[in-house]
Design an enzyme around this catalytic site. Structure first.
Site, PDB file in Angstrom:
ATOM      1  N   HIS A 122       0.846  -1.193   0.000  1.00 20.92           N
ATOM      2  CA  HIS A 122       0.000   0.000   0.000  1.00 20.92           C
ATOM      3  C   HIS A 122       0.878   1.239   0.000  1.00 20.92           C
ATOM      4  O   HIS A 122       1.863   1.329   0.741  1.00 20.92           O
ATOM      5  CB  HIS A 122      -0.916   0.012   1.225  1.00 20.92           C
ATOM      6  CG  HIS A 122      -1.846   1.196   1.259  1.00 20.92           C
ATOM      7  ND1 HIS A 122      -2.957   1.280   0.448  1.00 20.92           N
ATOM      8  CD2 HIS A 122      -1.830   2.336   1.989  1.00 20.92           C
ATOM      9  CE1 HIS A 122      -3.583   2.426   0.683  1.00 20.92           C
ATOM     10  NE2 HIS A 122      -2.914   3.083   1.612  1.00 20.92           N
ATOM     11  N   SER A 123       0.531   2.213  -0.846  1.00 19.39           N
ATOM     12  CA  SER A 123       1.236   3.491  -0.932  1.00 19.39           C
ATOM     13  C   SER A 123       2.704   3.234  -1.302  1.00 19.39           C
ATOM     14  O   SER A 123       2.981   2.608  -2.320  1.00 19.39           O
ATOM     15  CB  SER A 123       1.076   4.249   0.392  1.00 19.39           C
ATOM     16  OG  SER A 123       1.402   5.602   0.260  1.00 19.39           O
ATOM     17  N   LEU A 124       3.646   3.695  -0.492  1.00 28.80           N
ATOM     18  CA  LEU A 124       5.052   3.424  -0.785  1.00 28.80           C
ATOM     19  C   LEU A 124       5.296   1.922  -0.886  1.00 28.80           C
ATOM     20  O   LEU A 124       6.124   1.473  -1.689  1.00 28.80           O
ATOM     21  CB  LEU A 124       5.945   4.034   0.307  1.00 28.80           C
ATOM     22  CG  LEU A 124       7.441   3.730   0.237  1.00 28.80           C
ATOM     23  CD1 LEU A 124       8.047   4.226  -1.075  1.00 28.80           C
ATOM     24  CD2 LEU A 124       8.168   4.330   1.434  1.00 28.80           C
TER      25      LEU A 124
END
Length: 251
Positions: free
Chosen positions: A73-75
């Site tokens: 998730h995300s980074l």
């Protein structure tokens, strides 16, 4: 099916430990902790995304004695993408699915604003904007003293990332986004360029941290996708672009 899960900026992979009791028992959830946090607190924090992906590939490669998938998730989605390429470069089999959540496609992202370290105040403001940290945590000075160095390193990692065009991945890419997240639909669709196999985009209600607020729906989609890949239900992965927009359940 092993599901290796990578954390988001400032977070610990042990967040995913709860998924073990929420996903079907045939899915073996494996949180992938990064150096400098959780059980790896004594190791230096990583700030080079490609070096981190290479290090994680070396650690995970020896455990790939069966089917597996990656989630970030995300980074964490960005690192999962680089980790997939690193594993393939080492001769590992391709994952059943690469799940990329809450992140622009690598080819269209611009992390240049994160190339220099952020002050504590700037980091706290970013946390507020992302709407994923409770106010009581943000006002806890002792908690923030331990959390902000990790977050600062992760933002530096965002700023240090540079995209390298490579061959499309031979595995399906399943992308998740939030309806109210600042990440645009176009930048989510751009993940399609990174695979020669199936592509799916599911847009769930919520902001950047829909991974928390829509956890049940997210896990249902993950479980269904892995079931299709492992032959546990009728059907196969999508052979062309597929997008679904999920709406909040009505009562």
């Amino acid at each position: 099916m092993r599901l290796f899960c990578l954390p988001y900026s400032g977070g610990s992979a042990m967040f995913y430990a709860r998924w073990r009791r929420l996903l079907p028992t045939w899915i073996d959830v494996r949180p992938v902790e990064w150096p400098g946090r959780g059980a790896r607190m004594d190791e230096p924090l990583a700030t080079d995304p490609r070096a981190l992906a290479s290090q994680l590939a070396a650690e995970i490669h020896t455990r790939l004695d069966g089917p597996y998938a990656l989630f970030g998730h995300s980074l964490g989605a960005l690192i999962a993408f680089e980790l997939t390429h690193s594993l393939l470069d080492r001769g590992a089999p391709a994952p059943a699915v690469l799940f990329a959540s809450g992140a622009e496609a690598p080819s269209v992202r611009d992390g240049s604003i994160w190339r220099l370290p952020l002050s504590d105040d700037a980091l706290l403001e970013e946390l507020r904007n992302l709407q994923g940290t409770p106010d009581e945590a943000l006002s806890n000075a002792e908690l923030m003293r331990s959390a902000l160095p990790v977050l600062r390193a992760d933002f530096l990692m965002c700023g240090a990332y540079t995209y390298r065009p490579r061959y499309p991945l031979p595995c399906p890419v399943h992308v998740f986004g939030g309806v109210d997240d600042e990440t645009s639909r176009e930048s989510l669709h751009a993940w399609r360029r990174e695979t020669s196999a199936g592509f799916t985009l599911d847009v769930l209600p919520g902001h950047h941290f829909f991974i928390h607020t829509q956890q049940a729906e997210l896990l249902d989609l993950i479980g269904s996708a892995l079931a299709r890949q492992s032959g546990r239900s009728i059907g196969s992965h999508w052979s062309k672009d597929h997008e679904r927009i999920l709406r909040p359940a009505t009562r």
